[in-house]
Design an enzyme around this catalytic site. Sequence first.
Site, PDB file in Angstrom:
ATOM      1  N   CYS A  72      14.913  48.348  19.694  1.00  0.00           N
ATOM      2  CA  CYS A  72      13.937  47.418  19.323  1.00  0.00           C
ATOM      3  C   CYS A  72      12.519  47.662  18.914  1.00  0.00           C
ATOM      4  O   CYS A  72      11.956  47.269  18.134  1.00  0.00           O
ATOM      5  CB  CYS A  72      13.964  46.189  20.504  1.00  0.00           C
ATOM      6  SG  CYS A  72      15.500  45.574  20.762  1.00  0.00           S
ATOM      7  N   CYS A  74      13.324  47.955  24.116  1.00  0.00           N
ATOM      8  CA  CYS A  74      13.985  49.253  24.271  1.00  0.00           C
ATOM      9  C   CYS A  74      13.744  50.092  23.100  1.00  0.00           C
ATOM     10  O   CYS A  74      13.231  49.161  22.210  1.00  0.00           O
ATOM     11  CB  CYS A  74      15.552  49.179  24.448  1.00  0.00           C
ATOM     12  SG  CYS A  74      16.287  48.572  22.990  1.00  0.00           S
ATOM     13  N   HIS A 100      20.179  42.589  20.418  1.00  0.00           N
ATOM     14  CA  HIS A 100      19.105  42.534  21.293  1.00  0.00           C
ATOM     15  C   HIS A 100      18.374  41.231  21.023  1.00  0.00           C
ATOM     16  O   HIS A 100      18.032  40.862  19.882  1.00  0.00           O
ATOM     17  CB  HIS A 100      18.264  43.674  21.607  1.00  0.00           C
ATOM     18  CG  HIS A 100      18.969  44.509  22.333  1.00  0.00           C
ATOM     19  ND1 HIS A 100      18.294  45.777  22.856  1.00  0.00           N
ATOM     20  CD2 HIS A 100      20.347  44.752  22.631  1.00  0.00           C
ATOM     21  CE1 HIS A 100      19.601  46.494  23.394  1.00  0.00           C
ATOM     22  NE2 HIS A 100      20.500  45.817  23.288  1.00  0.00           N
ATOM     23  N   GLU A 110      15.052  40.924  20.518  1.00  0.00           N
ATOM     24  CA  GLU A 110      14.178  41.122  19.573  1.00  0.00           C
ATOM     25  C   GLU A 110      14.717  41.611  18.233  1.00  0.00           C
ATOM     26  O   GLU A 110      14.013  41.070  17.232  1.00  0.00           O
ATOM     27  CB  GLU A 110      13.215  42.423  20.001  1.00  0.00           C
ATOM     28  CG  GLU A 110      12.547  42.337  21.376  1.00  0.00           C
ATOM     29  CD  GLU A 110      13.485  42.906  22.363  1.00  0.00           C
ATOM     30  OE1 GLU A 110      14.661  42.599  22.647  1.00  0.00           O
ATOM     31  OE2 GLU A 110      12.881  43.609  23.502  1.00  0.00           O
TER      32      GLU A 110
HETATM   33 ZN    ZN Z   1      16.465  46.186  22.628  1.00  0.00          ZN
END
Ligand code: ZN
Length: 159
Positions: free
Chosen positions: A89, A86, A56, A58
């Site tokens: 993250c 999310c 992801h 992040e």
């Molecule tokens: Zn994430």
Amino acid sequence: MESENKHKEFMKEAIRLSCENIKTGGGPFGAVVVRNNEIIARGVNRVTRDNDPTAHAEVNAIREAAKALNSFNLSGCVIYSSCEPCPMCLAAIYWARISRIYYGNTKQDAARINFDDAFFYDELMSQPQDRNVIATPLLSEEAQKAFVMWMDYDDRTIY
Ligand SMILES: [Zn+2]
């Protein structure tokens, strides 16, 4: 006022990355890590490009920032993400000791374009045995060995 503009400038960069990333086959997410009012790392979503479900924006930005600072502790850093992090993250942000989060889209916005963040947040609120992915304790006593060894190990690096 100036600092407000700075925040927007950093978020604009995260949003720019999120848009750019679509053209190269990634998901619509971007993030930057800032320290002392300076961008030290950028990240975009590379899940499908790298076949890495943890890639992801992040997490990638955190990895870059840690490399840039040569440290696993990013306290004092701020992360600007084009979307509300999310749970993975968010946890990575806590592990990294990042001090502050700014986000553009919300997790509800993400759910509307079929990214499951909102569902994952719901799952976290459930008991382990009630989740869609059932979690069951196993060999807990044996697993304790490493924890005992860790606490007895004088040269351990606390993080
Ligand atoms: Zn994430």
